[in-house]
Each structure stands twice: as C-alpha cells, then as structure tokens.
Design a protein around this motif. Structure first.
Motif, PDB file in Angstrom:
ATOM      1  N   HIS A 103       0.857  -1.277   0.049  1.00 34.05           N
ATOM      2  CA  HIS A 103       0.035   0.013  -0.166  1.00 34.05           C
ATOM      3  C   HIS A 103       0.932   1.291   0.021  1.00 34.05           C
ATOM      4  CE1 HIS A 103       0.335   1.063   4.196  1.00 34.05           C
ATOM      5  NE2 HIS A 103       0.509  -0.269   4.565  1.00 34.05           N
ATOM      6  N   ASP A 104       0.219   2.208  -0.331  1.00 36.70           N
ATOM      7  CA  ASP A 104       0.885   3.535  -0.644  1.00 36.70           C
ATOM      8  C   ASP A 104       0.823   4.261   0.751  1.00 36.70           C
ATOM      9  OD1 ASP A 104      -1.761   4.106  -0.254  1.00 36.70           O
ATOM     10  OD2 ASP A 104      -1.916   5.749  -1.630  1.00 36.70           O
ATOM     11  N   VAL A 112      -3.100  11.561  -3.543  1.00 32.85           N
ATOM     12  CA  VAL A 112      -2.826  10.161  -3.858  1.00 32.85           C
ATOM     13  C   VAL A 112      -3.581   9.612  -4.971  1.00 32.85           C
ATOM     14  CG1 VAL A 112      -2.476   9.653  -1.389  1.00 32.85           C
ATOM     15  CG2 VAL A 112      -4.857   9.496  -2.433  1.00 32.85           C
ATOM     16  N   LEU A 113      -4.350  10.669  -5.638  1.00 30.90           N
ATOM     17  CA  LEU A 113      -4.967  10.026  -6.881  1.00 30.90           C
ATOM     18  C   LEU A 113      -4.407  10.819  -8.157  1.00 30.90           C
ATOM     19  CD1 LEU A 113      -8.706  10.317  -5.991  1.00 30.90           C
ATOM     20  CD2 LEU A 113      -7.283   8.192  -6.019  1.00 30.90           C
ATOM     21  N   SER A 114      -3.312  11.641  -8.008  1.00 33.35           N
ATOM     22  CA  SER A 114      -2.598  12.244  -8.964  1.00 33.35           C
ATOM     23  C   SER A 114      -1.220  11.631  -9.286  1.00 33.35           C
ATOM     24  CB  SER A 114      -2.365  13.640  -8.724  1.00 33.35           C
ATOM     25  OG  SER A 114      -3.247  14.373  -8.359  1.00 33.35           O
ATOM     26  N   HIS A 120      -1.554  20.290  -3.100  1.00 37.11           N
ATOM     27  CA  HIS A 120      -2.687  19.205  -3.015  1.00 37.11           C
ATOM     28  C   HIS A 120      -2.966  19.073  -1.700  1.00 37.11           C
ATOM     29  CE1 HIS A 120      -0.231  18.606  -6.747  1.00 37.11           C
ATOM     30  NE2 HIS A 120      -1.098  18.096  -7.474  1.00 37.11           N
ATOM     31  N   ALA A 133      -6.394  13.780  -0.771  1.00 44.67           N
ATOM     32  CA  ALA A 133      -7.228  12.904  -1.601  1.00 44.67           C
ATOM     33  C   ALA A 133      -6.715  12.900  -3.084  1.00 44.67           C
ATOM     34  CB  ALA A 133      -8.677  13.140  -1.451  1.00 44.67           C
ATOM     35  N   ASN A 134      -6.546  14.485  -3.462  1.00 46.25           N
ATOM     36  CA  ASN A 134      -6.075  14.556  -4.596  1.00 46.25           C
ATOM     37  C   ASN A 134      -4.870  14.172  -5.061  1.00 46.25           C
ATOM     38  OD1 ASN A 134      -8.542  15.659  -5.644  1.00 46.25           O
ATOM     39  ND2 ASN A 134      -8.075  17.795  -5.066  1.00 46.25           N
ATOM     40  N   HIS A 177      -5.848   4.836   6.874  1.00 46.98           N
ATOM     41  CA  HIS A 177      -5.873   4.626   5.301  1.00 46.98           C
ATOM     42  C   HIS A 177      -7.173   3.457   5.119  1.00 46.98           C
ATOM     43  CE1 HIS A 177      -4.509   2.257   1.877  1.00 46.98           C
ATOM     44  NE2 HIS A 177      -3.477   3.071   1.558  1.00 46.98           N
ATOM     45  N   ASN A 178      -8.006   4.148   4.082  1.00 47.77           N
ATOM     46  CA  ASN A 178      -9.281   3.466   3.984  1.00 47.77           C
ATOM     47  C   ASN A 178      -8.990   2.103   3.488  1.00 47.77           C
ATOM     48  OD1 ASN A 178     -10.756   5.728   4.704  1.00 47.77           O
ATOM     49  ND2 ASN A 178     -10.900   6.631   2.900  1.00 47.77           N
TER      50      ASN A 178
END
Length: 118
Positions: free
Chosen positions: A15-16, A74-76, A68, A71-72, A36-37
C-alpha cells in the motif's frame, strides 16, 4: 483467503504510505490502519490487524511542498523525480520477493529498510 484457508499472517498487502518519502519502503507485521481506507477495510474483513504490510513511500503533499490536498495527491500522477524514486523502490521490492517467499523476513527487512544512496 477463506477458500485456500490462509491465515491473516500469510497475507502481504502492498500500500501507499504518506508518512514515507518517495522511494522509502518498510515491511511490517500488524499495526493500525492510520486512517488508510484500504487498510481499514482489510482489517474489518479479516477481523485482525495481524497481516503483513509492505509500506510503499509516496510522500505527503506538505512534505513535498505541493499545494494538493491528500485525496487529490494520492490519486494524481507523481512528479518525475518522485516517480523515478517510486519505480526504483518497486524494483528493489521485486528483487526481494523470492527471499520473502522463502521466509527470509529479517534479511528482506534489512535490505528494504536500508535506503538507497541519494
């Protein structure tokens, strides 16, 4: 895991990890989900935190000086320098996998926890 009758301690989750800089990696057994979800869901399903984690450092936007929100971030897509460090880290992990599967946890931990030269 139920079908193959694996115990939670036989599971390795990659996991990240915001708390580690890009390129750093840590192997650990058990612990909390730290918000961490994905880990939260895994612990809920397993009913225990006693599984292996390979914590893959991606850094935190504040630490990296980025505007950032988390949320943005980790998704970028990572910036080029961070992406290179992450790719090198994944290569190090890949080369340790046979030793890990062979049960050489201490040796793998030592190899992975020693950060590569800058």
């Amino acid at each position: 895991m139920r079908f193959f009758k694996f115990a939670p301690e036989q599971l390795l989750v990659l996991h990240d990890e915001l708390d580690l800089m890009p390129g750093q990696v840590r192997l650990k057994l058990g612990g909390g989900h730290a918000g961490h979800n994905g880990l939260r869901d895994i612990q809920r399903v397993l009913g225990t935190p006693a599984y292996w984690r390979l914590r893959l450092g991606i850094g935190h936007p504040r630490t990296l000086g980025l505007p950032h929100d988390v949320a943005n971030f980790v998704l970028s897509m990572p910036q080029n320098a961070e992406l290179q460090a992450i790719n090198e880290m994944l290569d190090r992990c890949y080369h340790q996998l046979p030793r890990l599967l062979d049960g050489q946890v201490e040796a793998v931990t030592m190899a992975l926890h020693t950060d590569p030269p800058k």
